[in-house]
Design an enzyme around this catalytic site. Structure first.
Site, PDB file in Angstrom:
ATOM      1  N   ALA A 302       0.847  -1.191   0.000  1.00 53.94           N
ATOM      2  CA  ALA A 302       0.000   0.000   0.000  1.00 53.94           C
ATOM      3  C   ALA A 302       0.877   1.233   0.000  1.00 53.94           C
ATOM      4  O   ALA A 302       1.986   1.219   0.534  1.00 53.94           O
ATOM      5  CB  ALA A 302      -0.920   0.015   1.214  1.00 53.94           C
ATOM      6  N   ALA A 303       0.390   2.305  -0.611  1.00 57.96           N
ATOM      7  CA  ALA A 303       1.066   3.599  -0.584  1.00 57.96           C
ATOM      8  C   ALA A 303       0.082   4.611  -0.033  1.00 57.96           C
ATOM      9  O   ALA A 303      -0.961   4.846  -0.631  1.00 57.96           O
ATOM     10  CB  ALA A 303       1.530   3.997  -1.986  1.00 57.96           C
ATOM     11  N   ALA A 304       0.398   5.189   1.113  1.00 61.06           N
ATOM     12  CA  ALA A 304      -0.526   6.080   1.807  1.00 61.06           C
ATOM     13  C   ALA A 304       0.019   7.499   1.816  1.00 61.06           C
ATOM     14  O   ALA A 304       0.921   7.842   1.060  1.00 61.06           O
ATOM     15  CB  ALA A 304      -0.773   5.561   3.222  1.00 61.06           C
ATOM     16  N   SER A 305      -0.524   8.342   2.687  1.00 60.47           N
ATOM     17  CA  SER A 305      -0.158   9.760   2.680  1.00 60.47           C
ATOM     18  C   SER A 305       1.204  10.001   3.314  1.00 60.47           C
ATOM     19  O   SER A 305       1.951  10.884   2.881  1.00 60.47           O
ATOM     20  CB  SER A 305      -1.217  10.574   3.422  1.00 60.47           C
ATOM     21  OG  SER A 305      -1.323  10.143   4.763  1.00 60.47           O
ATOM     22  N   GLY A 307       3.501   7.297   4.342  1.00 63.78           N
ATOM     23  CA  GLY A 307       4.491   6.282   4.028  1.00 63.78           C
ATOM     24  C   GLY A 307       3.885   5.167   3.213  1.00 63.78           C
ATOM     25  O   GLY A 307       2.702   5.187   2.869  1.00 63.78           O
ATOM     26  N   GLN A 308       4.708   4.171   2.886  1.00 67.69           N
ATOM     27  CA  GLN A 308       4.225   3.017   2.139  1.00 67.69           C
ATOM     28  C   GLN A 308       4.652   1.742   2.852  1.00 67.69           C
ATOM     29  O   GLN A 308       5.598   1.733   3.629  1.00 67.69           O
ATOM     30  CB  GLN A 308       4.728   3.046   0.700  1.00 67.69           C
ATOM     31  CG  GLN A 308       6.221   3.056   0.522  1.00 67.69           C
ATOM     32  CD  GLN A 308       6.613   3.398  -0.919  1.00 67.69           C
ATOM     33  OE1 GLN A 308       6.134   4.358  -1.503  1.00 67.69           O
ATOM     34  NE2 GLN A 308       7.516   2.594  -1.492  1.00 67.69           N
ATOM     35  N   VAL A 309       3.932   0.651   2.579  1.00 70.85           N
ATOM     36  CA  VAL A 309       4.081  -0.590   3.325  1.00 70.85           C
ATOM     37  C   VAL A 309       4.627  -1.680   2.415  1.00 70.85           C
ATOM     38  O   VAL A 309       4.152  -1.860   1.293  1.00 70.85           O
ATOM     39  CB  VAL A 309       2.726  -1.026   3.917  1.00 70.85           C
ATOM     40  CG1 VAL A 309       2.897  -2.257   4.794  1.00 70.85           C
ATOM     41  CG2 VAL A 309       2.103   0.110   4.708  1.00 70.85           C
ATOM     42  N   ASP A 453      -8.465   6.482  13.611  1.00 66.73           N
ATOM     43  CA  ASP A 453      -8.540   6.386  12.153  1.00 66.73           C
ATOM     44  C   ASP A 453      -9.513   5.274  11.779  1.00 66.73           C
ATOM     45  O   ASP A 453      -9.210   4.092  11.939  1.00 66.73           O
ATOM     46  CB  ASP A 453      -7.156   6.086  11.574  1.00 66.73           C
ATOM     47  CG  ASP A 453      -7.146   6.092  10.051  1.00 66.73           C
ATOM     48  OD1 ASP A 453      -8.236   6.192   9.447  1.00 66.73           O
ATOM     49  OD2 ASP A 453      -6.059   6.000   9.463  1.00 66.73           O
TER      50      ASP A 453
END
Length: 621
Positions: A302-305, A307-309, A453
């Site tokens: 996943a790529a979020a606001s 960081g990415q996983v 969240d």
């Protein structure tokens, strides 16, 4: 390998080197001749491509995660027992088992397929335009697909047009100058889009307004909305986070075209190129970070606001999720928020009653906490301890020796997010809805420590074990005992339709000043009764037949016009989580005994005792 093959590879390599040397020699030649125009043109070209890319006018040089892949994804680290020697083997991620689940900040992850998996069915028709993928899902086989999951359709249903955004590989703007330049380029792009829309309306006429701001203002065109969303995905960081926060609002707060485009934002950000990712890992974990792993997947789950996983496997065989923060994000929170606020002020997108200054102040504080992965690791351990005796919940382990302030490594857990649970049988949906609401009430009224969240991807349901795996604790926070005491009294007043008590508790909590008009007081009380409706009667409340969101939206517009004070700081994160719990139950179509769950909390609650221990309270569950 044969000598002829080796010779062929050597010749090809020398040819590439010669080509590059010739290119650089040409540049040096121009420089020696004093041809500054040539050098400036070369650098200016790169700058223009970068700027127009951010404004949405060009696409730049990007790599889409789709077959064929130019690079292998998973790297296996083969070393001797002493950590020396050996090397790296690489394989294509498509040949491995797909990711089961992930740890992420604010983006849903398909736990069965993961980002970039190409085994999902292909829609009948697909049009790609500037990174936006519009899929017209065929109804010929009576089936559609939502994020890779299969959905059975009735014969009467028409094809559905779905807007999705495919992740692209782009370097994160990490310096203050590059991020400021990005916002400036975005502003220029929006200005150009406004000129285009104005010219279009002069020629073809304005659309019917129906008193909608989105139809009145040429700034709020569909193209500008998409340009804004795509730029946020490229910028990442606090700018993208604010966009995601705005995307969960309704049209009474944010115009429809902006909401539609910001929905793209929730699908995830662009991803770091491998070179930048390695720089972050080397800086945070040291150059020898790979000695602690047997494999690492460079294709993000996943790529979020923020960081990415990435999926990895440790030396002892544990599958882990590594959340890696984008460089420069933590240091750019203040400037990013100010730039977004400037943009929102200039465009008048947000009504005055939303108190944007206070909302941005709270956003800065929340984002500062979320960027501290050591704090998040502590939050996760705290939740793991608190929920250790609660059946139906699991919090994964934190791997401390592969974690830092900007990298967080945890156990990889299995499960499907809430929107996939909605495809299961009614009994399962009721069970998950009940557990989610129970967890929300426990977090606030038992622990006074809440993960705020409500992203559906943060709750992964493992059907064989009937367990909800909980991930992402960056947004967790404490609530003062006095605030929680009065808030529980207000919730009970809303559930019991006690208007006077609602007003009294709202004043004590800071939602009202005592000087409000009757119109504002009536709207406030009615909104409280709407939210308290599921808790008003014994027995299961059917969220399938609810119109809570529409009722709140109608009342919210009136409250924004007449409110005299912003809500208390605690309410921003709290109401986001409570709204998320309700929306999850609505998405599930669950039938939940809400009043019984609330009364169970109320009967065991101790008002006014600041030092109440958690052990006795948790034992009741």
């Amino acid at each position: 390998m044969s000598s002829s093959n080796q010779l062929g590879r050597l010749v090809n390599g020398l040819a590439l080197i010669a080509k590059e040397v010739a290119k650089r020699s040409q540049t040096i030649h121009h420089a020696k001749k004093g041809d500054l125009e040539y050098l400036l043109a070369s650098y200016l070209k790169d700058a223009v491509v970068s700027a127009t890319d951010l404004t949405g006018l060009t696409k730049g040089k990007v790599r889409e995660f789709s077959k064929p892949r130019p690079k292998e994804s998973i790297v296996y680290f083969n070393r001797n027992n002493d950590g020396s020697g050996g090397g790296e083997d690489v394989v294509n991620s498509s040949s491995n088992d797909t990711a089961r689940a992930s740890l992420t900040n604010d983006v849903k992850v398909d736990s069965d397929k993961g980002v970039g998996n190409n085994d999902q069915p292909i829609p009948a028709e697909k049009v790609v335009n500037d990174g936006l993928e519009r899929e017209c899902e065929s109804n010929s086989d009576n089936k559609g697909y939502v994020d890779g999951a299969e959905v059975v359709k009735t014969a009467a249903e028409a094809p559905v047009l779905v807007k999705r955004r495919r992740s692209r590989e782009r370097k994160v703007p990490a310096t203050p100058f590059s991020r400021a330049f990005g916002f400036a380029a975005l502003g220029a792009g929006l200005a150009w889009g406004t000129v285009q829309e104005s010219a279009k309306r002069l020629v073809y006429g304005s659309p019917n307004s129906n008193e909608k701001q989105s139809a009145v203002s040429p700034f709020l065109s569909e193209k500008n909305a998409e340009r804004l969303a795509l730029a946020l995905c490229r910028m990442r960081g606090a700018a993208l986070k604010v966009g995601q926060m705005l995307s969960i609002q309704d049209e009474s707060l944010v115009p429809a075209p902006i909401l539609t485009a910001l929905d793209i934002v929730r699908q995830g950000a662009d991803v770091m190129p491998r070179s930048q990712l390695n720089q972050v890992l080397d800086a945070e974990l040291g150059p020898g970070w790979s000695t602690k792993l047997t494999s690492f997947d460079y294709e993000p789950l996943a790529a979020a606001s923020i960081g990415q996983v990435h999926r990895a496997v440790t030396k002892d065989g544990m599958e882990v999720a590594m959340k890696i923060q984008y460089p420069g994000v933590a240091n750019s929170i203040e400037s990013d928020i100010e730039n977004v606020k400037l943009l929102l002020d200039y465009t008048n997108l947000i009504p005055e009653g939303l108190y944007l200054d206070r909302a941005m102040k709270v956003a800065k504080e929340e984002l500062s906490r979320e960027c501290d992965y050591q704090l998040e690791a502590s939050n996760q351990k705290r939740f793991r301890d608190m929920l250790s005796g609660c059946e139906g919940f699991y919090v994964p382990l934190v791997v401390d020796d592969i974690s830092s302030k900007r990298v967080l490594t945890t156990e990889l857990v299995s499960g499907v997010p809430i929107d996939k649970v909605a495809l299961l049988d009614q009994g399962t949906r009721n069970y998950v809805g009940r557990k989610l609401l129970q967890l929300t009430l426990m977090e606030l009224f038992v622990f006074r420590f809440m993960q705020t969240d409500p992203n559906w991807g943060n709750f992964l349901f493992d059907e064989p074990t009937k367990t909800i795996n909980l991930i992402d604790f960056g947004a967790a926070r404490d609530y003062p005992k006095r605030f929680v005491d009065d808030y529980l009294r207000m919730v009970m007043a809303c559930a019991n339709n006690d208007g006077e008590a609602v007003i009294e508790m709202s004043r004590r909590l800071g939602f009202l000043t005592g000087m409000e008009s009757d119109v504002m007081l009536d709207a406030h009380v009615q909104a409280g009764f709407v939210v308290g409706l599921p808790f008003s009667k014994i027995g299961g409340y059917d969220f399938r037949s609810t119109n809570i969101t529409q009722s709140i939206s109608n009342l919210g517009a009136s409250m924004l016009r007449h409110r005299l004070t912003p809500p208390p700081d605690e309410a921003y994160s709290l109401h986001r989580k409570l709204a998320g719990a309700f929306l999850a139950c609505i998405k599930l179509g669950a039938i939940v005994p809400c009043r019984e769950l609330l009364l169970e909390v109320y009967e065991h609650y101790h008002f006014g005792e600041d030092e109440e221990t958690l052990s006795s309270a948790v034992s009741a569950y």
